[in-house]
Design a protein around this motif. Structure first.
Motif, PDB file in Angstrom:
ATOM      1  N   HIS A   1      -4.223   0.656   6.196  1.00  0.00           N
ATOM      2  CA  HIS A   1      -2.906   0.039   6.047  1.00  0.00           C
ATOM      3  C   HIS A   1      -1.808   1.108   6.021  1.00  0.00           C
ATOM      4  O   HIS A   1      -0.711   0.904   6.579  1.00  0.00           O
ATOM      5  CB  HIS A   1      -2.852  -0.795   4.764  1.00  0.00           C
ATOM      6  CG  HIS A   1      -3.541  -2.123   4.876  1.00  0.00           C
ATOM      7  ND1 HIS A   1      -3.348  -2.977   5.934  1.00  0.00           N
ATOM      8  CD2 HIS A   1      -4.425  -2.745   4.040  1.00  0.00           C
ATOM      9  CE1 HIS A   1      -4.079  -4.064   5.762  1.00  0.00           C
ATOM     10  NE2 HIS A   1      -4.743  -3.938   4.619  1.00  0.00           N
TER      11      HIS A   1
ATOM     12  N   ALA B   1      -7.216   0.669   2.397  1.00  0.00           N
ATOM     13  CA  ALA B   1      -5.895   1.173   2.010  1.00  0.00           C
ATOM     14  C   ALA B   1      -5.438   2.271   2.974  1.00  0.00           C
ATOM     15  O   ALA B   1      -4.258   2.314   3.365  1.00  0.00           O
ATOM     16  CB  ALA B   1      -5.940   1.697   0.577  1.00  0.00           C
TER      17      ALA B   1
ATOM     18  N   VAL C   1       0.839  -1.201   0.000  1.00  0.00           N
ATOM     19  CA  VAL C   1       0.000   0.000   0.000  1.00  0.00           C
ATOM     20  C   VAL C   1       0.874   1.251   0.000  1.00  0.00           C
ATOM     21  O   VAL C   1       0.630   2.205  -0.762  1.00  0.00           O
ATOM     22  CB  VAL C   1      -0.956  -0.005   1.212  1.00  0.00           C
ATOM     23  CG1 VAL C   1      -1.656   1.358   1.353  1.00  0.00           C
ATOM     24  CG2 VAL C   1      -1.991  -1.115   1.077  1.00  0.00           C
TER      25      VAL C   1
ATOM     26  N   ALA D   1      -5.644   2.147  -3.966  1.00  0.00           N
ATOM     27  CA  ALA D   1      -6.608   1.131  -3.539  1.00  0.00           C
ATOM     28  C   ALA D   1      -7.156   0.378  -4.738  1.00  0.00           C
ATOM     29  O   ALA D   1      -7.273  -0.856  -4.724  1.00  0.00           O
ATOM     30  CB  ALA D   1      -7.741   1.787  -2.747  1.00  0.00           C
TER      31      ALA D   1
ATOM     32  N   GLN E   1     -10.976   1.973  -0.390  1.00  0.00           N
ATOM     33  CA  GLN E   1     -10.182   3.121   0.048  1.00  0.00           C
ATOM     34  C   GLN E   1     -10.002   3.142   1.561  1.00  0.00           C
ATOM     35  O   GLN E   1      -8.878   3.402   2.032  1.00  0.00           O
ATOM     36  CB  GLN E   1     -10.811   4.438  -0.436  1.00  0.00           C
ATOM     37  CG  GLN E   1      -9.958   5.652  -0.071  1.00  0.00           C
ATOM     38  CD  GLN E   1     -10.408   6.911  -0.769  1.00  0.00           C
ATOM     39  OE1 GLN E   1     -11.033   6.858  -1.814  1.00  0.00           O
ATOM     40  NE2 GLN E   1     -10.079   8.063  -0.186  1.00  0.00           N
TER      41      GLN E   1
ATOM     42  N   LEU F   1      -8.319  -3.050  -3.320  1.00  0.00           N
ATOM     43  CA  LEU F   1      -8.756  -2.810  -1.941  1.00  0.00           C
ATOM     44  C   LEU F   1      -9.765  -1.665  -1.916  1.00  0.00           C
ATOM     45  O   LEU F   1      -9.829  -0.848  -2.846  1.00  0.00           O
ATOM     46  CB  LEU F   1      -7.571  -2.441  -1.047  1.00  0.00           C
ATOM     47  CG  LEU F   1      -6.415  -3.441  -0.937  1.00  0.00           C
ATOM     48  CD1 LEU F   1      -5.259  -2.826  -0.163  1.00  0.00           C
ATOM     49  CD2 LEU F   1      -6.878  -4.736  -0.278  1.00  0.00           C
TER      50      LEU F   1
END
Length: 295
Positions: free
Chosen positions: A39, A36, A12, A26, A33, A31
């Motif tokens: 992370h 992300a 990420v 993302a 948002q 993924l």
């Protein structure tokens, strides 16, 4: 690796650094948002550094982020190579599997399993041979085959023997001699002229043991050493025969009827290998596909 810095958080971070956008990163990683963003926050917390600043809806890397990215991109390259290698293993690219099988299982069971394996692993190189269980074991000892498919009471020194299921013996009778319910006993068959099979093979041994246990004898006079030749020979001579269900069903013959035996006589079907193979994933998949293809 520092506690809290995971490969996904590193991915990420790199994706955000390259795109200056969390939403774009993302999407690239598949993924949401919020995921992300979480992370990225966790990555910053684990490193105890401020890696990005927000400016007019965009995120811009700090000097610390520049330094981390120059190091982490080598890890990214390694991850990319690992993913490519994993995919090649799934596809069987560069791998080879040598298969041997007994003849009775080739037409409808092993052939279907091979087709399924090629669908799963299109890059896999295959070699296929049809021979007896004894010759399969010799080939395994010589390192010429990865997996063998056998049937019957096989004496094997294979390191790995997997039970796949069972087959049945059936009776093949001229249509006019077959009962309406299509069920006969060995005693019923013994009253008819027959085409006998040799007791040298696994199925022949099973039939020979069953006949001896019942104290009966077939009215043979015609002995056939090849199972595949039994159905056409029985048809031509208008005689009965007892053989495995796979051979009997492979090529149905006009004027002949397949009958179940009562009581049922079953025999085991096995997969065998002598040692771990470089194509273990392909081998395990093939064995399961053979199991699924059995009736």
């Amino acid at each position: 690796m520092m506690r809290g810095i995971t490969l996904q958080r590193l991915q990420v971070f790199c994706a955000v650094y390259e795109r200056n956008s969390i939403s774009s990163a993302a999407r690239a990683l598949g993924l949401s948002q919020p995921t992300a963003s979480r992370h990225l926050r966790d990555f910053e917390a684990a490193s105890n550094l401020t890696l990005f600043v927000l400016d007019k809806g965009r995120v811009w890397p700090t000097a610390e982020a520049d330094a981390l990215y120059s190091e982490s991109r080598f890890l990214q390259d390694g991850i990319g190579r690992l993913e490519t290698r994993i995919e090649s293993l799934r596809q069987g690219t560069g791998a080879k599997l040598a298969i041997m099988t007994i003849g009775m299982l080739m037409p409808n069971v092993v052939s279907r399993a091979i087709a399924g394996l090629k669908d799963q692993m299109p890059g896999l190189r295959l070699s296929v041979d049809v021979t007896t269980a004894d010759r399969q074991l010799e080939a395994m000892r010589s390192g010429l085959v990865d997996v063998g498919i056998m049937a019957g009471d096989v004496a094997t020194d294979a390191e790995t023997v997997t039970s796949l299921g069972h087959g049945r013996l059936v009776a093949l009778l001229p249509k006019e001699l077959a009962p309406a319910e299509r069920v006969v006993s060995l005693n019923d068959v013994a009253r008819l002229p027959t085409v006998d099979t040799t007791a040298r093979g696994p199925v022949g041994r099973i039939l020979d043991n069953a006949v001896r246990a019942r104290g009966i004898a077939f009215k043979g006079a015609v002995m056939c050493n090849s199972l595949i030749a039994v159905p056409p020979l029985a048809q031509a001579l208008q005689r009965a025969a007892v053989l495995d269900e796979f051979t009997a069903n492979a090529n149905p013959l006009p004027g002949m009827t397949i009958c179940s035996l009562q009581p049922e006589i079953r025999f085991p079907i096995l997969a065998a290998s002598l040692s771990p193979s470089g194509s273990r994933v392909a081998m395990d998949s093939f064995v399961e596909l053979v199991r699924s293809a059995l009736p």
